[in-house]
Scaffold this motif. Structure first.
Motif, PDB file in Angstrom:
ATOM      1  N   SER A 177      16.986  13.166   8.877  1.00 56.89           N
ATOM      2  CA  SER A 177      16.092  12.183   9.527  1.00 56.89           C
ATOM      3  C   SER A 177      14.909  12.779   9.997  1.00 56.89           C
ATOM      4  O   SER A 177      13.886  12.288  10.160  1.00 56.89           O
ATOM      5  CB  SER A 177      17.189  11.430  10.639  1.00 56.89           C
ATOM      6  N   ILE A 178      15.124  13.998  10.668  1.00 58.04           N
ATOM      7  CA  ILE A 178      13.771  14.556  11.516  1.00 58.04           C
ATOM      8  C   ILE A 178      12.863  14.778  10.611  1.00 58.04           C
ATOM      9  O   ILE A 178      11.421  14.542  10.768  1.00 58.04           O
ATOM     10  CB  ILE A 178      14.361  15.640  12.342  1.00 58.04           C
ATOM     11  N   ASN A 179      13.272  15.424   9.552  1.00 56.28           N
ATOM     12  CA  ASN A 179      12.273  15.963   8.525  1.00 56.28           C
ATOM     13  C   ASN A 179      11.665  14.884   7.949  1.00 56.28           C
ATOM     14  O   ASN A 179      10.175  14.972   7.493  1.00 56.28           O
ATOM     15  CB  ASN A 179      12.928  16.972   7.593  1.00 56.28           C
ATOM     16  N   SER A 180      12.159  13.556   7.654  1.00 64.49           N
ATOM     17  CA  SER A 180      11.627  12.797   6.866  1.00 64.49           C
ATOM     18  C   SER A 180      10.564  11.915   7.768  1.00 64.49           C
ATOM     19  O   SER A 180      10.084  10.788   7.143  1.00 64.49           O
ATOM     20  CB  SER A 180      12.858  11.754   6.473  1.00 64.49           C
ATOM     21  N   ILE A 181      10.383  12.035   8.982  1.00 61.58           N
ATOM     22  CA  ILE A 181       9.618  11.333  10.057  1.00 61.58           C
ATOM     23  C   ILE A 181       8.370  11.515   9.554  1.00 61.58           C
ATOM     24  O   ILE A 181       7.299  10.735   9.927  1.00 61.58           O
ATOM     25  CB  ILE A 181       9.726  11.784  11.358  1.00 61.58           C
ATOM     26  N   LYS A 182       7.895  12.639   8.759  1.00 64.30           N
ATOM     27  CA  LYS A 182       6.515  12.879   8.259  1.00 64.30           C
ATOM     28  C   LYS A 182       6.090  11.874   7.345  1.00 64.30           C
ATOM     29  O   LYS A 182       4.958  11.543   7.198  1.00 64.30           O
ATOM     30  CB  LYS A 182       6.634  14.104   7.559  1.00 64.30           C
ATOM     31  N   LEU A 183       7.083  11.022   6.660  1.00 61.27           N
ATOM     32  CA  LEU A 183       6.718  10.117   5.753  1.00 61.27           C
ATOM     33  C   LEU A 183       5.879   8.868   6.649  1.00 61.27           C
ATOM     34  O   LEU A 183       5.206   8.226   5.972  1.00 61.27           O
ATOM     35  CB  LEU A 183       7.905   9.488   5.095  1.00 61.27           C
ATOM     36  N   LEU A 184       6.215   8.804   7.864  1.00 59.83           N
ATOM     37  CA  LEU A 184       5.395   7.730   8.554  1.00 59.83           C
ATOM     38  C   LEU A 184       3.938   8.070   8.855  1.00 59.83           C
ATOM     39  O   LEU A 184       3.201   7.188   9.251  1.00 59.83           O
ATOM     40  CB  LEU A 184       6.117   7.289   9.937  1.00 59.83           C
ATOM     41  N   LYS A 185       3.594   9.340   8.349  1.00 59.13           N
ATOM     42  CA  LYS A 185       2.178   9.715   8.866  1.00 59.13           C
ATOM     43  C   LYS A 185       1.766  10.189   7.071  1.00 59.13           C
ATOM     44  O   LYS A 185       1.126  11.228   7.028  1.00 59.13           O
ATOM     45  CB  LYS A 185       2.201  10.729   9.539  1.00 59.13           C
ATOM     46  N   TYR A 186       2.062   9.277   6.193  1.00 57.67           N
ATOM     47  CA  TYR A 186       1.752   9.507   4.844  1.00 57.67           C
ATOM     48  C   TYR A 186       0.209   9.827   4.435  1.00 57.67           C
ATOM     49  O   TYR A 186      -0.805   9.274   5.136  1.00 57.67           O
ATOM     50  CB  TYR A 186       2.192   8.401   3.917  1.00 57.67           C
ATOM     51  N   SER A 221       0.808  -1.158  -0.101  1.00 57.91           N
ATOM     52  CA  SER A 221       0.080   0.231   0.151  1.00 57.91           C
ATOM     53  C   SER A 221       0.922   1.353  -0.015  1.00 57.91           C
ATOM     54  O   SER A 221       1.979   1.279   0.276  1.00 57.91           O
ATOM     55  CB  SER A 221      -0.886   0.005   1.420  1.00 57.91           C
ATOM     56  N   LYS A 222       0.359   2.473  -0.222  1.00 61.78           N
ATOM     57  CA  LYS A 222       0.872   3.509  -0.517  1.00 61.78           C
ATOM     58  C   LYS A 222       1.824   3.823   0.991  1.00 61.78           C
ATOM     59  O   LYS A 222       2.874   4.470   1.152  1.00 61.78           O
ATOM     60  CB  LYS A 222       0.277   4.853  -0.861  1.00 61.78           C
ATOM     61  N   ASN A 223       0.793   3.603   2.135  1.00 64.66           N
ATOM     62  CA  ASN A 223       1.321   3.875   3.502  1.00 64.66           C
ATOM     63  C   ASN A 223       2.539   3.072   3.926  1.00 64.66           C
ATOM     64  O   ASN A 223       3.669   3.431   4.339  1.00 64.66           O
ATOM     65  CB  ASN A 223       0.252   3.673   4.334  1.00 64.66           C
ATOM     66  N   GLN A 224       2.524   1.688   3.274  1.00 58.69           N
ATOM     67  CA  GLN A 224       3.786   0.632   3.462  1.00 58.69           C
ATOM     68  C   GLN A 224       4.982   1.316   2.906  1.00 58.69           C
ATOM     69  O   GLN A 224       6.048   1.238   3.197  1.00 58.69           O
ATOM     70  CB  GLN A 224       3.122  -0.554   3.155  1.00 58.69           C
ATOM     71  N   LEU A 225       4.641   1.787   1.521  1.00 58.76           N
ATOM     72  CA  LEU A 225       5.623   2.087   0.671  1.00 58.76           C
ATOM     73  C   LEU A 225       6.433   3.293   1.205  1.00 58.76           C
ATOM     74  O   LEU A 225       7.615   3.390   1.212  1.00 58.76           O
ATOM     75  CB  LEU A 225       5.252   2.516  -0.781  1.00 58.76           C
ATOM     76  N   ALA A 226       5.618   4.188   1.857  1.00 67.17           N
ATOM     77  CA  ALA A 226       6.102   5.314   2.518  1.00 67.17           C
ATOM     78  C   ALA A 226       6.984   5.240   3.668  1.00 67.17           C
ATOM     79  O   ALA A 226       8.111   5.744   3.758  1.00 67.17           O
ATOM     80  CB  ALA A 226       4.907   6.349   2.858  1.00 67.17           C
ATOM     81  N   ARG A 227       6.704   3.983   4.348  1.00 62.61           N
ATOM     82  CA  ARG A 227       7.499   3.743   5.628  1.00 62.61           C
ATOM     83  C   ARG A 227       8.685   2.959   4.929  1.00 62.61           C
ATOM     84  O   ARG A 227       9.890   3.353   5.663  1.00 62.61           O
ATOM     85  CB  ARG A 227       6.643   2.727   6.573  1.00 62.61           C
ATOM     86  N   ILE A 228       8.486   1.992   4.005  1.00 53.49           N
ATOM     87  CA  ILE A 228       9.787   1.314   3.401  1.00 53.49           C
ATOM     88  C   ILE A 228      10.740   2.787   2.755  1.00 53.49           C
ATOM     89  O   ILE A 228      11.958   2.489   3.119  1.00 53.49           O
ATOM     90  CB  ILE A 228       9.617   0.658   2.505  1.00 53.49           C
ATOM     91  N   SER A 259       3.903  15.569   2.159  1.00 58.90           N
ATOM     92  CA  SER A 259       5.067  14.942   2.967  1.00 58.90           C
ATOM     93  C   SER A 259       6.119  14.423   1.955  1.00 58.90           C
ATOM     94  O   SER A 259       7.257  14.490   1.932  1.00 58.90           O
ATOM     95  CB  SER A 259       4.548  14.179   3.948  1.00 58.90           C
ATOM     96  N   ILE A 260       5.394  13.745   0.786  1.00 60.49           N
ATOM     97  CA  ILE A 260       6.317  13.038  -0.200  1.00 60.49           C
ATOM     98  C   ILE A 260       6.974  14.200  -1.118  1.00 60.49           C
ATOM     99  O   ILE A 260       8.125  14.008  -1.172  1.00 60.49           O
ATOM    100  CB  ILE A 260       5.358  12.338  -1.220  1.00 60.49           C
ATOM    101  N   ARG A 261       6.411  14.958  -1.519  1.00 61.31           N
ATOM    102  CA  ARG A 261       7.014  16.243  -2.153  1.00 61.31           C
ATOM    103  C   ARG A 261       8.326  16.908  -1.236  1.00 61.31           C
ATOM    104  O   ARG A 261       9.355  17.351  -1.886  1.00 61.31           O
ATOM    105  CB  ARG A 261       6.082  17.179  -2.709  1.00 61.31           C
ATOM    106  N   TYR A 262       7.935  17.156  -0.038  1.00 62.89           N
ATOM    107  CA  TYR A 262       8.891  17.705   0.806  1.00 62.89           C
ATOM    108  C   TYR A 262       9.939  16.959   1.082  1.00 62.89           C
ATOM    109  O   TYR A 262      11.180  17.367   0.946  1.00 62.89           O
ATOM    110  CB  TYR A 262       8.108  18.034   2.258  1.00 62.89           C
ATOM    111  N   ALA A 263       9.730  15.630   1.231  1.00 62.74           N
ATOM    112  CA  ALA A 263      10.656  14.663   1.289  1.00 62.74           C
ATOM    113  C   ALA A 263      11.830  14.249   0.399  1.00 62.74           C
ATOM    114  O   ALA A 263      13.055  14.455   0.260  1.00 62.74           O
ATOM    115  CB  ALA A 263      10.375  13.117   1.767  1.00 62.74           C
ATOM    116  N   PHE A 264      11.254  14.335  -0.915  1.00 58.97           N
ATOM    117  CA  PHE A 264      11.806  14.491  -2.301  1.00 58.97           C
ATOM    118  C   PHE A 264      12.859  15.682  -2.395  1.00 58.97           C
ATOM    119  O   PHE A 264      13.921  15.228  -2.715  1.00 58.97           O
ATOM    120  CB  PHE A 264      10.653  14.408  -3.430  1.00 58.97           C
ATOM    121  N   ARG A 265      12.101  17.000  -2.211  1.00 57.35           N
ATOM    122  CA  ARG A 265      13.412  17.942  -2.058  1.00 57.35           C
ATOM    123  C   ARG A 265      14.267  17.637  -1.177  1.00 57.35           C
ATOM    124  O   ARG A 265      15.499  17.997  -1.342  1.00 57.35           O
ATOM    125  CB  ARG A 265      12.296  19.171  -1.887  1.00 57.35           C
TER     126      ARG A 265
END
Length: 287
Positions: free
Chosen positions: A246-255, A201-208, A261-267
């Motif tokens: 690492s801190i900023n990427s934690i948002k991915l755990l709440k996709y 799922s997209k939630n799982q992929l975001a965590r991976i 959060s994805i666009r932010y993490a990509f940047r």
């Protein structure tokens, strides 16, 4: 003329190929700790070779590009240029790149340049139509450019330094691509291409993907350990950037489907890699 330049820029995927040139320069500087005329020739050669490879990719994917919202306005599917012309442009760019790479570098750098071309256009491009895990072997495409720069500067191919640089850039490309996938998943499916969202799922992929981002961050901390960094301040800057990413990427755990959060993490991860490359290069050249 303006339209022709725009078409050539699109065919060359200039934002991506420019970064390929940057990582090549990183490898050269890491080995030589200086830059000269050969440095410029190697960079230009790799840029032209990468632009030729990108143009050839446009030719290879012209039919699937026509099916995707994101790519249907590319030069070939939009009818702004013929596929034959694109093929001719790609061949000219590739040949020019090889010649410049040979003049500024050596035969080994040329061989690695050709290897990267074959790996991207001959292996990764057809493989991604068959498996959603194609990005893993495909990430070698981003690991090879610094090797080209390194051997062009007569660096030892089996040095731990270049192996760690390549490993760092190899690891980075996997979350880089999966973050794109989370945004463009629908487009890939429309083109009939297999994606990981068929497995997770997209939630799982975001965590991976979060785990891979952390792996990228940790891999950067090995760069000082192989003596690529000489000054303490650069070491601290790398550690600080690792913590921040690492801190900023934690948002991915709440996709969420909003993809913010994805666009932010990509940047963030792309900026992180560029920052690490820049400060190490600065350390080698100035400090």
């Amino acid at each position: 003329m303006k339209e022709k330049i725009k078409i050539l820029s699109e065919l060359s995927k200039i934002r991506i190929t420019f970064f390929v040139m940057v990582t090549t320069g990183f490898g050269y500087i890491a080995a030589a700790e200086m830059f000269d005329l050969n440095f410029l020739l190697v960079l230009l050669g790799v840029l032209l070779l990468a632009c030729g490879s990108a143009s050839l990719n446009h030719y290879q994917e012209r039919f699937t590009d026509a099916l995707m919202e994101r790519t249907r306005n590319r030069p070939i599917p939009s009818g702004r240029i013929t596929s034959k012309s694109v093929l001719e442009i790609s061949v000219l760019l590739i040949l020019a790149g090889i010649v410049l790479l040979f003049i500024g570098g050596n035969i080994l750098s040329v061989l690695f340049g050709i290897l990267n071309l074959i790996w991207y256009n001959g292996i990764y491009t057809p493989l991604k139509r068959k498996t959603s895990l194609a990005i893993i072997p495909g990430s070698l495409v981003g690991a090879i450019p610094p090797v080209i720069g390194w051997v062009a500067a007569d660096g030892n191919l089996f040095s731990l330094q270049i192996l760690m640089i390549s490993f760092f850039l190899f690891i980075w490309q996997i979350p880089h691509f999966w973050l794109l996938l989370l945004v463009l998943d629908g487009d890939y499916k429309k083109a009939g291409m297999p994606t990981l969202t068929g497995i997770f799922s997209k939630n799982q992929l975001a965590r991976i993907t979060f785990i891979w981002i952390i792996a990228t961050a940790i891999s950067s901390m090995f760069l000082p350990l192989v003596e690529l960094v000489e000054t303490e301040i650069v070491k601290y800057l790398i550690v600080f950037s690792v913590i921040l990413l690492s801190i900023n990427s934690i948002k991915l755990l709440k996709y969420s489907e909003e993809n913010n959060s994805i666009r932010y993490a990509f940047r963030n991860i792309n900026f992180f890699v560029l920052f690490v490359i820049s400060i190490i290069s600065f350390d080698k050249l100035i400090l």
